[in-house]
Scaffold this motif. Structure first.
Motif, PDB file in Angstrom:
ATOM      1  N   ARG A 265       0.841  -1.199   0.000  1.00 32.62           N
ATOM      2  CA  ARG A 265       0.000   0.000   0.000  1.00 32.62           C
ATOM      3  C   ARG A 265       0.877   1.249   0.000  1.00 32.62           C
ATOM      4  NH1 ARG A 265      -1.879  -3.533   3.860  1.00 32.62           N
ATOM      5  NH2 ARG A 265      -4.018  -4.241   3.679  1.00 32.62           N
ATOM      6  N   ILE A 266       0.303   2.339  -0.456  1.00 34.86           N
ATOM      7  CA  ILE A 266       0.925   3.653  -0.287  1.00 34.86           C
ATOM      8  C   ILE A 266       0.243   4.282   0.921  1.00 34.86           C
ATOM      9  CG2 ILE A 266       1.541   5.838  -1.368  1.00 34.86           C
ATOM     10  CD1 ILE A 266       0.791   4.523  -4.072  1.00 34.86           C
ATOM     11  N   ALA A 267       0.999   4.535   1.962  1.00 38.27           N
ATOM     12  CA  ALA A 267       0.426   5.001   3.225  1.00 38.27           C
ATOM     13  C   ALA A 267       0.865   6.432   3.527  1.00 38.27           C
ATOM     14  CB  ALA A 267       0.855   4.072   4.364  1.00 38.27           C
ATOM     15  N   TYR A 268       0.023   7.117   4.296  1.00 44.13           N
ATOM     16  CA  TYR A 268       0.282   8.506   4.694  1.00 44.13           C
ATOM     17  C   TYR A 268      -0.577   8.793   5.908  1.00 44.13           C
ATOM     18  CZ  TYR A 268      -3.465   8.129   1.299  1.00 44.13           C
ATOM     19  OH  TYR A 268      -4.554   7.676   0.598  1.00 44.13           O
ATOM     20  N   ARG A 269      -0.344   9.925   6.538  1.00 44.06           N
ATOM     21  CA  ARG A 269      -1.123  10.266   7.726  1.00 44.06           C
ATOM     22  C   ARG A 269      -2.592  10.459   7.390  1.00 44.06           C
ATOM     23  NH1 ARG A 269       3.703  12.466   8.553  1.00 44.06           N
ATOM     24  NH2 ARG A 269       3.228  14.375   7.412  1.00 44.06           N
ATOM     25  N   ARG A 270      -3.438  10.024   8.299  1.00 45.73           N
ATOM     26  CA  ARG A 270      -4.875  10.181   8.112  1.00 45.73           C
ATOM     27  C   ARG A 270      -5.218  11.653   7.899  1.00 45.73           C
ATOM     28  NH1 ARG A 270      -9.310   9.195  12.863  1.00 45.73           N
ATOM     29  NH2 ARG A 270     -11.143   9.893  11.722  1.00 45.73           N
ATOM     30  N   GLY A 271      -6.001  11.914   6.876  1.00 50.16           N
ATOM     31  CA  GLY A 271      -6.399  13.277   6.549  1.00 50.16           C
ATOM     32  C   GLY A 271      -5.544  13.923   5.481  1.00 50.16           C
ATOM     33  N   ALA A 272      -4.413  13.272   5.105  1.00 49.21           N
ATOM     34  CA  ALA A 272      -3.480  13.894   4.167  1.00 49.21           C
ATOM     35  C   ALA A 272      -3.706  13.487   2.719  1.00 49.21           C
ATOM     36  CB  ALA A 272      -2.045  13.550   4.563  1.00 49.21           C
ATOM     37  N   ALA A 273      -4.729  12.695   2.439  1.00 53.84           N
ATOM     38  CA  ALA A 273      -4.905  12.151   1.088  1.00 53.84           C
ATOM     39  C   ALA A 273      -5.013  13.234   0.019  1.00 53.84           C
ATOM     40  CB  ALA A 273      -6.147  11.254   1.045  1.00 53.84           C
ATOM     41  N   GLU A 274      -5.643  14.337   0.338  1.00 51.62           N
ATOM     42  CA  GLU A 274      -5.858  15.386  -0.663  1.00 51.62           C
ATOM     43  C   GLU A 274      -4.739  16.419  -0.700  1.00 51.62           C
ATOM     44  OE1 GLU A 274      -8.172  14.808  -2.772  1.00 51.62           O
ATOM     45  OE2 GLU A 274      -8.773  13.088  -1.552  1.00 51.62           O
ATOM     46  N   HIS A 275      -3.727  16.244   0.121  1.00 54.59           N
ATOM     47  CA  HIS A 275      -2.580  17.162   0.041  1.00 54.59           C
ATOM     48  C   HIS A 275      -1.952  16.990  -1.339  1.00 54.59           C
ATOM     49  CE1 HIS A 275       1.178  19.186   0.852  1.00 54.59           C
ATOM     50  NE2 HIS A 275       0.743  19.534   2.060  1.00 54.59           N
ATOM     51  N   PRO A 276      -1.697  18.070  -2.060  1.00 51.75           N
ATOM     52  CA  PRO A 276      -1.198  17.923  -3.438  1.00 51.75           C
ATOM     53  C   PRO A 276       0.127  17.182  -3.522  1.00 51.75           C
ATOM     54  CG  PRO A 276      -1.134  20.224  -2.709  1.00 51.75           C
ATOM     55  CD  PRO A 276      -1.943  19.487  -1.713  1.00 51.75           C
ATOM     56  N   VAL A 277       0.985  17.295  -2.518  1.00 52.74           N
ATOM     57  CA  VAL A 277       2.250  16.566  -2.546  1.00 52.74           C
ATOM     58  C   VAL A 277       2.000  15.067  -2.386  1.00 52.74           C
ATOM     59  CG1 VAL A 277       4.416  16.166  -1.319  1.00 52.74           C
ATOM     60  CG2 VAL A 277       3.650  18.504  -1.759  1.00 52.74           C
ATOM     61  N   ILE A 278       1.134  14.701  -1.458  1.00 51.62           N
ATOM     62  CA  ILE A 278       0.804  13.290  -1.253  1.00 51.62           C
ATOM     63  C   ILE A 278       0.137  12.726  -2.508  1.00 51.62           C
ATOM     64  CG2 ILE A 278      -0.491  11.644   0.135  1.00 51.62           C
ATOM     65  CD1 ILE A 278       1.889  12.980   1.552  1.00 51.62           C
ATOM     66  N   ALA A 279      -0.798  13.483  -3.075  1.00 57.83           N
ATOM     67  CA  ALA A 279      -1.489  13.027  -4.288  1.00 57.83           C
ATOM     68  C   ALA A 279      -0.505  12.835  -5.433  1.00 57.83           C
ATOM     69  CB  ALA A 279      -2.574  14.026  -4.679  1.00 57.83           C
ATOM     70  N   ALA A 280       0.479  13.725  -5.560  1.00 60.34           N
ATOM     71  CA  ALA A 280       1.481  13.591  -6.616  1.00 60.34           C
ATOM     72  C   ALA A 280       2.332  12.349  -6.396  1.00 60.34           C
ATOM     73  CB  ALA A 280       2.365  14.842  -6.657  1.00 60.34           C
ATOM     74  N   CYS A 281       2.687  12.077  -5.142  1.00 61.37           N
ATOM     75  CA  CYS A 281       3.472  10.874  -4.839  1.00 61.37           C
ATOM     76  C   CYS A 281       2.681   9.614  -5.162  1.00 61.37           C
ATOM     77  CB  CYS A 281       3.888  10.877  -3.371  1.00 61.37           C
ATOM     78  SG  CYS A 281       5.154  12.089  -2.944  1.00 61.37           S
ATOM     79  N   VAL A 282       1.401   9.604  -4.819  1.00 60.01           N
ATOM     80  CA  VAL A 282       0.561   8.443  -5.099  1.00 60.01           C
ATOM     81  C   VAL A 282       0.495   8.194  -6.605  1.00 60.01           C
ATOM     82  CG1 VAL A 282      -1.804   7.553  -5.018  1.00 60.01           C
ATOM     83  CG2 VAL A 282      -0.791   8.607  -2.984  1.00 60.01           C
ATOM     84  N   ARG A 283       0.268   9.249  -7.379  1.00 62.80           N
ATOM     85  CA  ARG A 283       0.189   9.092  -8.838  1.00 62.80           C
ATOM     86  C   ARG A 283       1.500   8.565  -9.408  1.00 62.80           C
ATOM     87  NH1 ARG A 283      -2.599  14.060  -8.364  1.00 62.80           N
ATOM     88  NH2 ARG A 283      -0.683  15.201  -8.927  1.00 62.80           N
ATOM     89  N   ALA A 284       2.615   9.111  -8.937  1.00 65.13           N
ATOM     90  CA  ALA A 284       3.917   8.686  -9.458  1.00 65.13           C
ATOM     91  C   ALA A 284       4.200   7.222  -9.114  1.00 65.13           C
ATOM     92  CB  ALA A 284       5.019   9.590  -8.904  1.00 65.13           C
ATOM     93  N   LEU A 285       3.866   6.813  -7.900  1.00 66.86           N
ATOM     94  CA  LEU A 285       4.113   5.427  -7.500  1.00 66.86           C
ATOM     95  C   LEU A 285       3.182   4.464  -8.230  1.00 66.86           C
ATOM     96  CD1 LEU A 285       4.669   6.050  -3.700  1.00 66.86           C
ATOM     97  CD2 LEU A 285       6.362   5.118  -5.293  1.00 66.86           C
ATOM     98  N   GLU A 286       1.950   4.872  -8.450  1.00 67.09           N
ATOM     99  CA  GLU A 286       1.032   4.030  -9.228  1.00 67.09           C
ATOM    100  C   GLU A 286       1.529   3.878 -10.665  1.00 67.09           C
ATOM    101  OE1 GLU A 286      -3.209   4.860  -6.916  1.00 67.09           O
ATOM    102  OE2 GLU A 286      -2.619   6.150  -8.592  1.00 67.09           O
ATOM    103  N   SER A 287       2.009   4.964 -11.256  1.00 64.14           N
ATOM    104  CA  SER A 287       2.495   4.901 -12.634  1.00 64.14           C
ATOM    105  C   SER A 287       3.746   4.041 -12.742  1.00 64.14           C
ATOM    106  CB  SER A 287       2.797   6.318 -13.152  1.00 64.14           C
ATOM    107  OG  SER A 287       1.602   7.078 -13.248  1.00 64.14           O
ATOM    108  N   SER A 288       4.675   4.186 -11.776  1.00 63.36           N
ATOM    109  CA  SER A 288       5.900   3.392 -11.838  1.00 63.36           C
ATOM    110  C   SER A 288       5.598   1.914 -11.648  1.00 63.36           C
ATOM    111  CB  SER A 288       6.901   3.869 -10.783  1.00 63.36           C
ATOM    112  OG  SER A 288       6.456   3.554  -9.471  1.00 63.36           O
ATOM    113  N   THR A 289       4.619   1.589 -10.806  1.00 61.31           N
ATOM    114  CA  THR A 289       4.246   0.195 -10.582  1.00 61.31           C
ATOM    115  C   THR A 289       3.599  -0.393 -11.832  1.00 61.31           C
ATOM    116  OG1 THR A 289       3.952   0.595  -8.213  1.00 61.31           O
ATOM    117  CG2 THR A 289       2.895  -1.368  -9.132  1.00 61.31           C
ATOM    118  N   THR A 290       2.718   0.372 -12.469  1.00 61.77           N
ATOM    119  CA  THR A 290       2.077  -0.083 -13.707  1.00 61.77           C
ATOM    120  C   THR A 290       3.120  -0.321 -14.799  1.00 61.77           C
ATOM    121  OG1 THR A 290       0.030   1.099 -13.177  1.00 61.77           O
ATOM    122  CG2 THR A 290       0.391   0.517 -15.478  1.00 61.77           C
TER     123      THR A 290
END
Length: 313
Positions: A265-290
């Motif tokens: 999983r990609i984990a982060y602090r509760r409530g931080a999902a919509e932080h633009p930095v966290i969202a950018a990290c999630v997108r990048a990790l999803e793309s690299s995994t794909t």
């Protein structure tokens, strides 16, 4: 008004169990922690701690307050995300944690993409065992983490951590090529190579063998899967290796697929999902995994929808 910093100390006392442990986690003295908790009790106006000898326990009111504290801290994370979204461009330090087998395979392409698309980010990677990641996220030592568990050793839900599923891998029994073992049960009398006690990999190996009705005869401890496979190739024993750890197995090793899976999983602090930095990290990790899965065509597969968020289980 209740002080958020003191509430955080109470939350950590509930989690860690002793004032000394809380002091160590925050680089405070035990006396300073005790003083802050005493001040919080005065602010609350009700008893929060019960002292029995040298030990301390939380009162029912304190336990209820800890639950509210998790909600308060999540709301503060969400507020920070809202403010960050109002700024132009992404900048600042981003502390990324990852377990060892993910670092060379899933992280590099994600880091390249983040550096290209958001040059203002200062990306810092820390290699960490999954058992240490929740504390590191809660304490702010990490902002985002590649965190895994196994279906045979699921991680308990953490009220301070949210995550999005990323990857599901098959786990293999690694045996020397000339040995006949093909099942866990057939390794009852074999030497085992397992992770360091206290790591998740050690726990999984022990549980897999226990489920087959025996206790593993441990000969070697090794945490790096390249080292583990080298020991197996040298005839030093058998081991469990997930797919990311077995991308280039030695010729003298046979990999037997098991009905055991590692879930990342990609984990982060509760409530931080919509932080633009966290969202950018999630997108990048999803793309690299794909991209990795497209290159390898292995048995591992992505899981979850890109924008689904949930408390990790």
């Amino acid at each position: 008004m209740l002080d958020v910093r003191r509430l955080r100390l109470l939350r950590d006392l509930a989690r860690l169990g002793t004032i000394a442990a809380v002091a160590q986690a925050h680089a405070y003295t035990p006396s300073a922690v005790s003083q802050q908790l005493a001040a919080l009790q005065r602010e609350a106006g009700v008893p929060l701690l019960e002292h029995t000898g040298r030990s301390v326990t939380l009162t029912p009111a304190a336990t209820a307050l800890v639950g509210h504290t998790e909600t308060i801290l999540a709301a503060l994370e969400a507020a920070s995300a809202t403010l960050a979204a109002a700024r132009t461009g992404l900048s600042g330090a981003v502390r990324i944690g990852a377990f060892p087998s993910a670092v060379p395979i899933l992280l590099p392409a994600a880091l390249v993409a983040l550096g290209r698309d958001h040059p203002g980010l200062d990306l810092m990677v820390t290699e960490l065992d999954p058992v240490d990641m929740p504390d590191a996220l809660r304490d702010g030592r990490l902002d985002v983490a590649l965190w895994h568990d196994y279906d045979i050793a699921p991680v308990e839900p953490d009220p301070g951590v949210d995550s999005v599923p990323l990857l599901d891998e098959k786990v293999f029994l690694a045996v020397p090529a000339e040995r006949p073992e093909g099942t866990i049960a057939s390794t009852r009398d074999a030497d085992w190579i397992v992770g360091t006690p206290g790591t998740l990999c050690h726990t999984v190996a022990m549980r897999v063998c226990q489920a087959a009705g025996f206790t593993a005869g441990v000969r070697h401890h090794a945490d790096d899967f390249t080292a583990v496979l080298a020991l197996v190739a040298a005839g030093q024993g058998v081991a469990l290796v997930p797919e990311l750890g077995a991308t280039h197995p030695p010729a003298d090793v046979r990999l037997v697929p098991l009905d055991v899976h590692r879930r990342t999983r990609i984990a982060y602090r509760r409530g931080a999902a919509e932080h633009p930095v966290i969202a950018a990290c999630v997108r990048a990790l999803e793309s690299s995994t794909t991209a990795y899965l497209a290159r390898t065509g292995g048995g591992a597969h992505p899981v979850g929808a890109p924008h689904h968020r949930h408390v990790t289980t």
